[in-house]
Design an enzyme around this catalytic site. Structure first.
Site, short mmCIF file in Angstrom:
data_model
loop_
_atom_site.label_atom_id
_atom_site.label_comp_id
_atom_site.label_asym_id
_atom_site.label_seq_id
_atom_site.Cartn_x
_atom_site.Cartn_y
_atom_site.Cartn_z
N TYR A 8 24.08 17.93 -48.85
CA TYR A 8 23.96 16.52 -48.40
C TYR A 8 24.75 15.82 -47.92
O TYR A 8 24.92 15.08 -46.60
CB TYR A 8 23.60 15.75 -50.11
CG TYR A 8 23.11 14.24 -49.80
CD1 TYR A 8 22.24 13.96 -49.37
CD2 TYR A 8 24.28 13.22 -49.97
CE1 TYR A 8 21.72 12.47 -48.42
CE2 TYR A 8 23.59 11.83 -50.00
CZ TYR A 8 22.10 11.83 -49.37
OH TYR A 8 22.32 10.49 -49.00
N LYS A 37 25.27 14.70 -43.73
CA LYS A 37 25.43 12.80 -43.90
C LYS A 37 26.76 12.50 -42.89
O LYS A 37 26.76 11.54 -41.93
CB LYS A 37 25.50 12.08 -44.91
CG LYS A 37 24.71 12.29 -45.89
CD LYS A 37 23.88 11.05 -44.53
CE LYS A 37 22.74 10.83 -45.81
NZ LYS A 37 21.56 9.78 -45.18
N ILE A 89 25.35 -0.67 -72.92
CA ILE A 89 27.06 -1.11 -72.58
C ILE A 89 27.27 -0.73 -71.49
O ILE A 89 27.42 -0.94 -70.92
CB ILE A 89 27.56 0.35 -72.95
CG1 ILE A 89 26.13 0.45 -75.36
CG2 ILE A 89 28.77 0.40 -73.57
CD1 ILE A 89 26.75 1.39 -75.84
N ILE A 90 28.02 -2.06 -71.73
CA ILE A 90 29.35 -2.47 -70.10
C ILE A 90 30.41 -2.29 -70.75
O ILE A 90 30.66 -3.68 -71.50
CB ILE A 90 28.62 -3.57 -69.19
CG1 ILE A 90 27.04 -3.58 -69.07
CG2 ILE A 90 29.72 -3.67 -68.01
CD1 ILE A 90 26.40 -4.73 -68.06
N SER A 118 26.10 7.54 -46.61
CA SER A 118 26.52 8.32 -48.43
C SER A 118 28.08 7.56 -48.92
O SER A 118 28.86 8.43 -47.47
CB SER A 118 25.39 8.81 -49.22
OG SER A 118 25.78 9.27 -49.78
#
Length: 204
Positions: free
Chosen positions: A145, A149, A200-201, A121
């Site tokens: 987490y 990982k 919305i970008i 990740s």
């Protein structure tokens, strides 16, 4: 085009009973084999493994590779429910699958193994210090987490050092799935699209 397909999450790792996990894994793999047999030039498969029972998982991996012609295995697991579960998913499952691979490589049975691919990740980087990161960026895992990982990554590298295990580590970002609870950008966009909200970008 050629695609590798597999059993979707939560898959076998969500089954607490080892015996039932073995049964479902065999059924899932047989069903998948039947599907890809209809279009072998279009599809390959990753096996589902009952890691609740390492010995059974080893046998099933061997069966899927040597008899069903699968390309490898895909391990799914819960990761953010609690400390013990996170360790089982991220570290113990990784060790079990690598041990299974080593057992098969050292057996007298026909088995071809090219590379171990581990999906880690981008959270192993912690809070990004710049807009982009790559393999040379410093890792600073943040949270259980991310730490587990990263621990699994180190285990894989150790197996490479000792047993010459060929490996590739992939660090994807912003995944989306049915158990995603972090409301990252992918989930927000999908939810807004399903609800008919404005998307919305910002940027070029």
């Amino acid at each position: 085009e050629y695609s590798i397909i597999s059993l979707n999450a939560p898959a076998i790792q969500a089954i607490p009973d080892p015996k039932r996990a073995v049964e479902v894994a065999e059924i899932a793999n047989d069903t998948l084999a039947e599907l890809i047999a209809k279009h072998p030039d279009r599809f390959g498969a990753f096996a589902a493994l009952p890691l609740q029972d390492p010995e059974a998982a080893t046998k099933e991996l061997n069966r899927c590779i040597t008899e069903l012609g699968f390309a490898g295995a895909l391990v799914n697991g819960f990761s953010n429910l609690n400390n013990d579960e996170a360790k089982i998913s991220s570290v113990d499952s990784t060790v079990n699958i690598i041990d299974a691979i080593n057992l098969l490589k050292n057996s007298n049975q026909k088995y071809q193994f090219d590379r171990f691919v581990y999906f880690s990740s981008s959270m192993v980087y912690g809070n990004f210090k710049q807009s982009e990161v790559d393999e040379s960026s410093k890792c600073s895992p943040l949270g259980i987490y991310a730490a587990l990982k990263y621990s699994a990554e180190q285990i894989i590298k150790s197996y490479h050092q000792v047993f010459k295990l060929p490996y590739t580590i992939v660090r994807p970002s912003a995944l989306y799935g049915e158990r995603c609870v972090s409301r990252r950008v992918g989930q927000i966009f999908i939810e807004n699209a399903l609800q008919g909200n404005e998307l919305i970008i910002n940027g070029d």
